[in-house]
Scaffold this active site. Sequence first.
Site, PDB file in Angstrom:
ATOM      1  N   SER A   1      -3.043  -1.800   6.165  1.00  0.00           N
ATOM      2  CA  SER A   1      -2.516  -3.095   5.746  1.00  0.00           C
ATOM      3  C   SER A   1      -3.624  -4.156   5.694  1.00  0.00           C
ATOM      4  O   SER A   1      -3.469  -5.196   5.068  1.00  0.00           O
ATOM      5  CB  SER A   1      -1.448  -3.554   6.742  1.00  0.00           C
ATOM      6  OG  SER A   1      -1.982  -3.526   8.050  1.00  0.00           O
TER       7      SER A   1
ATOM      8  N   CYS B   1      -2.998   1.118  17.251  1.00  0.00           N
ATOM      9  CA  CYS B   1      -3.037   0.329  16.018  1.00  0.00           C
ATOM     10  C   CYS B   1      -4.504   0.321  15.630  1.00  0.00           C
ATOM     11  O   CYS B   1      -5.369   0.074  16.490  1.00  0.00           O
ATOM     12  CB  CYS B   1      -2.556  -1.103  16.261  1.00  0.00           C
ATOM     13  SG  CYS B   1      -2.880  -2.211  14.865  1.00  0.00           S
TER      14      CYS B   1
ATOM     15  N   CYS C   1      -3.468   3.760   9.514  1.00  0.00           N
ATOM     16  CA  CYS C   1      -2.579   2.731  10.057  1.00  0.00           C
ATOM     17  C   CYS C   1      -1.478   3.432  10.838  1.00  0.00           C
ATOM     18  O   CYS C   1      -0.766   4.284  10.276  1.00  0.00           O
ATOM     19  CB  CYS C   1      -1.981   1.943   8.885  1.00  0.00           C
ATOM     20  SG  CYS C   1      -0.685   0.782   9.367  1.00  0.00           S
TER      21      CYS C   1
ATOM     22  N   TYR D   1       2.238  -5.310   8.748  1.00  0.00           N
ATOM     23  CA  TYR D   1       3.284  -4.288   8.661  1.00  0.00           C
ATOM     24  C   TYR D   1       4.134  -4.290   9.941  1.00  0.00           C
ATOM     25  O   TYR D   1       5.317  -3.982   9.909  1.00  0.00           O
ATOM     26  CB  TYR D   1       2.664  -2.896   8.503  1.00  0.00           C
ATOM     27  CG  TYR D   1       2.256  -2.544   7.093  1.00  0.00           C
ATOM     28  CD1 TYR D   1       2.344  -3.467   6.046  1.00  0.00           C
ATOM     29  CD2 TYR D   1       1.777  -1.268   6.793  1.00  0.00           C
ATOM     30  CE1 TYR D   1       1.959  -3.115   4.759  1.00  0.00           C
ATOM     31  CE2 TYR D   1       1.405  -0.911   5.508  1.00  0.00           C
ATOM     32  CZ  TYR D   1       1.489  -1.841   4.494  1.00  0.00           C
ATOM     33  OH  TYR D   1       1.120  -1.491   3.220  1.00  0.00           O
TER      34      TYR D   1
HETATM   35  N1  DGL Z   1      -3.433  -1.436  11.347  1.00  0.00           N
HETATM   36  C1  DGL Z   1      -2.019  -1.280  11.452  1.00  0.00           C
HETATM   37  C2  DGL Z   1      -1.671  -0.171  12.463  1.00  0.00           C
HETATM   38  O1  DGL Z   1      -2.476   0.673  12.767  1.00  0.00           O
HETATM   39  C3  DGL Z   1      -1.132  -2.440  11.744  1.00  0.00           C
HETATM   40  C4  DGL Z   1      -1.393  -3.827  11.349  1.00  0.00           C
HETATM   41  C5  DGL Z   1      -0.170  -4.547  10.804  1.00  0.00           C
HETATM   42  O2  DGL Z   1       0.699  -5.003  11.568  1.00  0.00           O
HETATM   43  O3  DGL Z   1      -0.115  -4.610   9.570  1.00  0.00           O
HETATM   44  O4  DGL Z   1      -0.558  -0.113  12.931  1.00  0.00           O
END
Ligand code: DGL
Length: 275
Positions: free
Chosen positions: A23, A200, A86, A54
């Site tokens: 994202s 994350c 992600c 996201y």
């Molecule tokens: N980088 C995303 C993940 O690993 C999340 C970031 C978002 O909230 O968009 O969950």
Amino acid sequence: MSSHPFSDQAQPDPAAPLLLFDSGVGGLSVLRKVRERLPQAPVIYVADNAGLPYGAKSEAQIAARVSGLLGRLTERLKPRLVCIACNTASTIALASVREVLEVPIVGTVPAIKPASAMTRTGAIGLLGTAATIRQGYVDRLEAEFAADKHLLRHGAPELVAAAEAKLRGQPVDPAVFERAARSLREQPHGESIDTVVLACTHFPLVQDELAQAFGPGVSFIDGSDGIARRIDALTQHQDWRKTRPDRALFTRGGIEVDQLGAVLEAHGLTDIGVV
Ligand code: DGL
């Protein structure tokens, strides 16, 4: 014969790239590890910054958005492999994306299994987005690999914003990291946490700040090593040829992208554009 780069499983087009998707900037923490293993691989990094964060979206919104985008991107960019860098998108949409795409898809799994092997106290913290920490996928990993441990979860959207700001050279209030540490420490068994899963992909980008907030005696683990190993294994014996500079594509342009120029270049992404 289909013109798809992966129609011949053994030999895709040597110029066909790896496509890494997130994202925002979080997937760069995965790209670092992929670069270490496969420095010769052509890469396209795609950030759905128009959809960030996201973690605040519903399961239905994330599944529809990610499958739709990856469907169009795969058609257009013809990658040999897609990595959903992600956790939020992977824990929610991996199965539906696999149903619609023909290319191999590597997802991001919260590193509960290795954390379970690392912990000495049996208390593991898990930091993810609000959407990730409520997933049945995480419940199943906990049941399979950490049933005899205490897995304490905390959804920390502020850390996503902090990582986005940090990579743009903007100041971040250290209280953000202290709040995340405290939210885990204050849960039952929280005082004995010795291992924290960064579930994350944004969070390894602020690991130093988190380490400071947690204090000594806490180790951090994320899924990026496992992902890089998996991509390496799936592309064994394939040829690679770089025919153009590696790209970073965003779903929305403007100042928020311009501010990332130096960071993207440091990750070998020199051709910046909008999808
Ligand atoms: N980088 C995303 C993940 O690993 C999340 C970031 C978002 O909230 O968009 O969950």
